[in-house]
Design a protein around this motif. Structure first.
Motif, PDB file in Angstrom:
ATOM      1  N   GLY A 143       0.817  -1.202   0.000  1.00  0.00           N
ATOM      2  CA  GLY A 143       0.000   0.000   0.000  1.00  0.00           C
ATOM      3  C   GLY A 143       0.852   1.254   0.000  1.00  0.00           C
ATOM      4  O   GLY A 143       1.833   1.369  -0.717  1.00  0.00           O
ATOM      5  N   THR A 144       0.462   2.219   0.840  1.00  0.00           N
ATOM      6  CA  THR A 144       1.216   3.466   0.957  1.00  0.00           C
ATOM      7  C   THR A 144       1.535   3.708   2.423  1.00  0.00           C
ATOM      8  O   THR A 144       1.000   3.055   3.311  1.00  0.00           O
ATOM      9  CB  THR A 144       0.413   4.657   0.410  1.00  0.00           C
ATOM     10  OG1 THR A 144      -0.813   4.751   1.129  1.00  0.00           O
ATOM     11  CG2 THR A 144       0.128   4.483  -1.073  1.00  0.00           C
ATOM     12  N   GLY A 145       2.414   4.665   2.664  1.00  0.00           N
ATOM     13  CA  GLY A 145       2.845   4.946   4.019  1.00  0.00           C
ATOM     14  C   GLY A 145       4.248   4.410   4.241  1.00  0.00           C
ATOM     15  O   GLY A 145       5.068   4.380   3.329  1.00  0.00           O
ATOM     16  N   GLU A 146       4.532   3.955   5.455  1.00  0.00           N
ATOM     17  CA  GLU A 146       5.864   3.485   5.794  1.00  0.00           C
ATOM     18  C   GLU A 146       5.840   1.990   6.084  1.00  0.00           C
ATOM     19  O   GLU A 146       4.916   1.480   6.707  1.00  0.00           O
ATOM     20  CB  GLU A 146       6.393   4.234   7.022  1.00  0.00           C
ATOM     21  CG  GLU A 146       7.797   3.818   7.429  1.00  0.00           C
ATOM     22  CD  GLU A 146       8.255   4.533   8.688  1.00  0.00           C
ATOM     23  OE1 GLU A 146       8.880   3.881   9.544  1.00  0.00           O
ATOM     24  OE2 GLU A 146       7.986   5.746   8.795  1.00  0.00           O
ATOM     25  N   GLY A 147       6.864   1.282   5.609  1.00  0.00           N
ATOM     26  CA  GLY A 147       6.956  -0.150   5.868  1.00  0.00           C
ATOM     27  C   GLY A 147       8.396  -0.606   5.833  1.00  0.00           C
ATOM     28  O   GLY A 147       9.309   0.152   5.509  1.00  0.00           O
ATOM     29  N   ASP A 148       8.587  -1.878   6.177  1.00  0.00           N
ATOM     30  CA  ASP A 148       9.903  -2.501   6.131  1.00  0.00           C
ATOM     31  C   ASP A 148      10.071  -3.161   4.777  1.00  0.00           C
ATOM     32  O   ASP A 148       9.458  -4.198   4.501  1.00  0.00           O
ATOM     33  CB  ASP A 148      10.046  -3.522   7.254  1.00  0.00           C
ATOM     34  CG  ASP A 148      11.406  -4.196   7.279  1.00  0.00           C
ATOM     35  OD1 ASP A 148      12.271  -3.868   6.441  1.00  0.00           O
ATOM     36  OD2 ASP A 148      11.615  -5.073   8.140  1.00  0.00           O
ATOM     37  N   PHE A 149      10.890  -2.569   3.935  1.00  0.00           N
ATOM     38  CA  PHE A 149      11.076  -3.066   2.578  1.00  0.00           C
ATOM     39  C   PHE A 149      11.617  -4.490   2.574  1.00  0.00           C
ATOM     40  O   PHE A 149      11.280  -5.282   1.693  1.00  0.00           O
ATOM     41  CB  PHE A 149      12.041  -2.137   1.830  1.00  0.00           C
ATOM     42  CG  PHE A 149      12.270  -2.502   0.391  1.00  0.00           C
ATOM     43  CD1 PHE A 149      11.328  -2.194  -0.573  1.00  0.00           C
ATOM     44  CD2 PHE A 149      13.434  -3.163  -0.002  1.00  0.00           C
ATOM     45  CE1 PHE A 149      11.534  -2.527  -1.914  1.00  0.00           C
ATOM     46  CE2 PHE A 149      13.652  -3.496  -1.332  1.00  0.00           C
ATOM     47  CZ  PHE A 149      12.687  -3.180  -2.291  1.00  0.00           C
ATOM     48  N   VAL A 150      12.444  -4.833   3.556  1.00  0.00           N
ATOM     49  CA  VAL A 150      13.007  -6.189   3.618  1.00  0.00           C
ATOM     50  C   VAL A 150      11.905  -7.195   3.888  1.00  0.00           C
ATOM     51  O   VAL A 150      11.737  -8.180   3.150  1.00  0.00           O
ATOM     52  CB  VAL A 150      14.101  -6.278   4.707  1.00  0.00           C
ATOM     53  CG1 VAL A 150      14.587  -7.712   4.877  1.00  0.00           C
ATOM     54  CG2 VAL A 150      15.271  -5.366   4.362  1.00  0.00           C
ATOM     55  N   GLU A 151      11.149  -6.964   4.950  1.00  0.00           N
ATOM     56  CA  GLU A 151      10.136  -7.930   5.374  1.00  0.00           C
ATOM     57  C   GLU A 151       8.936  -7.955   4.443  1.00  0.00           C
ATOM     58  O   GLU A 151       8.336  -9.017   4.215  1.00  0.00           O
ATOM     59  CB  GLU A 151       9.678  -7.588   6.800  1.00  0.00           C
ATOM     60  CG  GLU A 151       8.820  -8.650   7.453  1.00  0.00           C
ATOM     61  CD  GLU A 151       9.568  -9.949   7.709  1.00  0.00           C
ATOM     62  OE1 GLU A 151       8.908 -11.014   7.735  1.00  0.00           O
ATOM     63  OE2 GLU A 151      10.803  -9.911   7.867  1.00  0.00           O
ATOM     64  N   ASP A 152       8.577  -6.794   3.894  1.00  0.00           N
ATOM     65  CA  ASP A 152       7.358  -6.696   3.086  1.00  0.00           C
ATOM     66  C   ASP A 152       7.576  -7.019   1.613  1.00  0.00           C
ATOM     67  O   ASP A 152       6.603  -7.338   0.909  1.00  0.00           O
ATOM     68  CB  ASP A 152       6.769  -5.279   3.190  1.00  0.00           C
ATOM     69  CG  ASP A 152       6.351  -4.922   4.608  1.00  0.00           C
ATOM     70  OD1 ASP A 152       6.139  -5.854   5.406  1.00  0.00           O
ATOM     71  OD2 ASP A 152       6.261  -3.716   4.921  1.00  0.00           O
ATOM     72  N   PHE A 153       8.819  -6.944   1.140  1.00  0.00           N
ATOM     73  CA  PHE A 153       9.027  -7.077  -0.301  1.00  0.00           C
ATOM     74  C   PHE A 153      10.266  -7.897  -0.670  1.00  0.00           C
ATOM     75  O   PHE A 153      10.174  -8.906  -1.364  1.00  0.00           O
ATOM     76  CB  PHE A 153       9.115  -5.684  -0.937  1.00  0.00           C
ATOM     77  CG  PHE A 153       9.112  -5.701  -2.431  1.00  0.00           C
ATOM     78  CD1 PHE A 153       7.923  -5.813  -3.128  1.00  0.00           C
ATOM     79  CD2 PHE A 153      10.295  -5.608  -3.152  1.00  0.00           C
ATOM     80  CE1 PHE A 153       7.910  -5.837  -4.521  1.00  0.00           C
ATOM     81  CE2 PHE A 153      10.300  -5.625  -4.529  1.00  0.00           C
ATOM     82  CZ  PHE A 153       9.097  -5.741  -5.221  1.00  0.00           C
ATOM     83  N   ALA A 154      11.433  -7.476  -0.207  1.00  0.00           N
ATOM     84  CA  ALA A 154      12.680  -8.080  -0.691  1.00  0.00           C
ATOM     85  C   ALA A 154      12.801  -9.559  -0.342  1.00  0.00           C
ATOM     86  O   ALA A 154      13.298 -10.351  -1.159  1.00  0.00           O
ATOM     87  CB  ALA A 154      13.888  -7.308  -0.144  1.00  0.00           C
ATOM     88  N   TYR A 155      12.354  -9.939   0.854  1.00  0.00           N
ATOM     89  CA  TYR A 155      12.448 -11.356   1.236  1.00  0.00           C
ATOM     90  C   TYR A 155      11.311 -12.208   0.680  1.00  0.00           C
ATOM     91  O   TYR A 155      11.540 -13.311   0.188  1.00  0.00           O
ATOM     92  CB  TYR A 155      12.532 -11.481   2.763  1.00  0.00           C
ATOM     93  CG  TYR A 155      13.941 -11.730   3.228  1.00  0.00           C
ATOM     94  CD1 TYR A 155      14.347 -12.965   3.694  1.00  0.00           C
ATOM     95  CD2 TYR A 155      14.893 -10.710   3.164  1.00  0.00           C
ATOM     96  CE1 TYR A 155      15.652 -13.191   4.098  1.00  0.00           C
ATOM     97  CE2 TYR A 155      16.195 -10.919   3.571  1.00  0.00           C
ATOM     98  CZ  TYR A 155      16.576 -12.165   4.033  1.00  0.00           C
ATOM     99  OH  TYR A 155      17.881 -12.382   4.419  1.00  0.00           O
ATOM    100  N   PRO A 156      10.064 -11.762   0.743  1.00  0.00           N
ATOM    101  CA  PRO A 156       8.986 -12.621   0.224  1.00  0.00           C
ATOM    102  C   PRO A 156       9.098 -12.927  -1.259  1.00  0.00           C
ATOM    103  O   PRO A 156       8.735 -14.031  -1.689  1.00  0.00           O
ATOM    104  CB  PRO A 156       7.719 -11.808   0.520  1.00  0.00           C
ATOM    105  CG  PRO A 156       8.099 -10.873   1.595  1.00  0.00           C
ATOM    106  CD  PRO A 156       9.535 -10.550   1.397  1.00  0.00           C
ATOM    107  N   LEU A 157       9.566 -11.979  -2.060  1.00  0.00           N
ATOM    108  CA  LEU A 157       9.604 -12.198  -3.510  1.00  0.00           C
ATOM    109  C   LEU A 157      10.456 -13.406  -3.901  1.00  0.00           C
ATOM    110  O   LEU A 157       9.944 -14.364  -4.496  1.00  0.00           O
ATOM    111  CB  LEU A 157      10.078 -10.927  -4.223  1.00  0.00           C
ATOM    112  CG  LEU A 157      10.377 -11.076  -5.726  1.00  0.00           C
ATOM    113  CD1 LEU A 157       9.155 -11.577  -6.492  1.00  0.00           C
ATOM    114  CD2 LEU A 157      10.882  -9.764  -6.306  1.00  0.00           C
ATOM    115  N   PRO A 158      11.760 -13.430  -3.627  1.00  0.00           N
ATOM    116  CA  PRO A 158      12.549 -14.588  -4.050  1.00  0.00           C
ATOM    117  C   PRO A 158      12.171 -15.864  -3.316  1.00  0.00           C
ATOM    118  O   PRO A 158      12.335 -16.964  -3.860  1.00  0.00           O
ATOM    119  CB  PRO A 158      13.988 -14.173  -3.751  1.00  0.00           C
ATOM    120  CG  PRO A 158      13.889 -13.107  -2.722  1.00  0.00           C
ATOM    121  CD  PRO A 158      12.608 -12.399  -2.995  1.00  0.00           C
TER     122      PRO A 158
END
Length: 407
Positions: A137-152
């Motif tokens: 969504g929008t706002g603030e989040g942890d890019f590692v936990e929310d995106f970088a790790y789940p993708l691969p």
């Protein structure tokens, strides 16, 4: 045994939090003053591009299986040492093997890890990326936990046929097991890694049995078929290879994407350039992310015979740690190497290793990163760094524990 070390040369301690946060000033000093750095309790560290590039391909060096390496032959209490770290039973991982064993296993993996099978995943990766960005969504989040790790994690688990319900466990085991590829270890990190390895191997033992009964189109089924058609893949080889693919396909790619995102956030001029250039510059940007702050900082090797380096006789059996991260910032190879330049030309970095052990999943990692950053900047063209990042306590794989991003 000494290298070119002098009393003024700093000690190389990759467990130092300051070095984990930013190893590059130390690399620069070692490159300039002590390119063959003897590091107690027992390895030579090489930091210049020319040395690392050549030694990755030198047949006088073998994979570092950890035998006779003094203080870091740590075990978990059951007598298990570095030689067995990445095994799936009695068989070491492919990354700890030399020819002809490595050549044979690599050829079997290549049969199922083909460019065609990877290209087939492009649309699936786009769907995963879009879903992760929807959830963010929008706002603030942890890019590692929310995106970088789940993708691969989702990509490699899908390739191996791991059910969605099991993926959180696989991730935890993979994070633990990743400590075993560090060239510098402690008894504690080895024990943690071995526990993760045992769990992930036990899991794949059950999954392999299921795939033997009901084969599918996943890579695990392909590896099973590869073991019955022509050259034989043993059960232990199958398990060690599956475990390696999880760690290599998940940990390194997640770190690559997160480190790359941090580089963009810390260089707003390059972020603006990538945003204005569109997808055409993304492949070049991915290569610069790999060079500038790559996920693999070092690989271990063992001298199979005596050799002379920088006027020092390196004896047979000596351990050598080749610093990929330091080599990728060598000004003799890369002009202005500490500058993050997503349009950099002639960017032949060593972030994905080289020679016989060049990363088998390199095309997949590059594609995942390209899809990720293309979609990310389309959906969130103005990301901002919301807090100072936190780094993982690793000595070989460099990655972020947390990256707070505002979109």
């Amino acid at each position: 045994m000494t290298g070119t070390q002098s009393p003024t040369v700093p000690h190389y301690d990759p467990t130092d939090p300051a070095v984990q946060a930013d190893p590059y000033p130390l690399y620069r000093t070692l490159r300039e003053t002590d390119p063959l750095h003897w590091n107690p309790p027992g390895f030579f560290l090489l930091t210049r591009y020319a040395d690392v590039h050549a030694l990755l391909r030198d047949p006088r060096l073998g994979a570092d299986n950890g035998a006779d390496n003094g203080g870091d032959t740590a075990s978990d209490g059951d007598g298990e040492t570095h030689t067995e770290r990445m095994a799936g039973g009695d068989t070491p991982s492919m990354i700890l093997m030399d020819p002809p064993g490595h050549t044979r296993l690599r050829a079997l993996v290549n049969k199922v890890f083909t460019p065609r099978s990877i290209a087939y995943l492009h649309e699936r990766i786009e769907r995963i990326v879009d879903r992760l960005l929807d959830n963010w969504g929008t706002g603030e989040g942890d890019f590692v936990e929310d995106f970088a790790y789940p993708l691969p994690l989702e990509v490699i688990c899908e390739m191996l046929g791991v059910p969605e319900a099991d993926r959180a466990d696989v991730r935890d085991w993979s994070e633990d097991m990743a400590h075993l590829v560090d060239p510098v270890v402690t008894p504690e990190t080895v024990a943690r890694g071995l526990r993760g390895r045992r769990r992930i191997v036990a899991y794949f033992r059950d999954l392999v049995a299921e795939r033997r009964r009901l084969p599918g189109e996943d890579i695990l089924s392909g590896l099973i078929r590869a073991g019955t058609e022509g050259d034989r893949l043993t059960s232990d080889e199958l398990l060690s290879t599956a475990a390696l693919l999880v760690v290599a396909g998940h940990e390194t790619t997640a770190n690559m994407i997160a480190n790359g995102m941090l580089a963009l956030l810390r260089h707003p001029d390059q972020l603006a350039l990538l945003r204005s250039s569109g997808p055409s510059l993304v492949p070049s940007a991915v290569e610069e992310m790999l060079r500038y702050d790559g996920p693999a900082q070092a690989v271990g090797r063992r001298a199979l015979t005596g050799l002379d380096l920088h006027g020092v006789r390196v004896p047979r059996g000596a351990r050598l740690v080749l610093s990929l991260g330091a080599a990728n910032r060598d000004p003799e190879r890369f002009p202005d190497p500490d500058r993050f330049d997503i349009a950099r030309r002639d960017n032949r970095h060593l972030a994905l290793s080289g020679g016989a052990h060049f990363c088998v999943g390199a095309p997949l990692a590059r594609m995942e990163a390209a899809v990720a950053f293309t979609a990310l900047l389309r959906r969130h063209p103005h990301p901002e760094l919301a807090a100072e990042p936190r780094w993982r306590e690793r000595t070989g794989l460099r990655g972020l524990r947390e990256l707070r991003v505002r979109v």
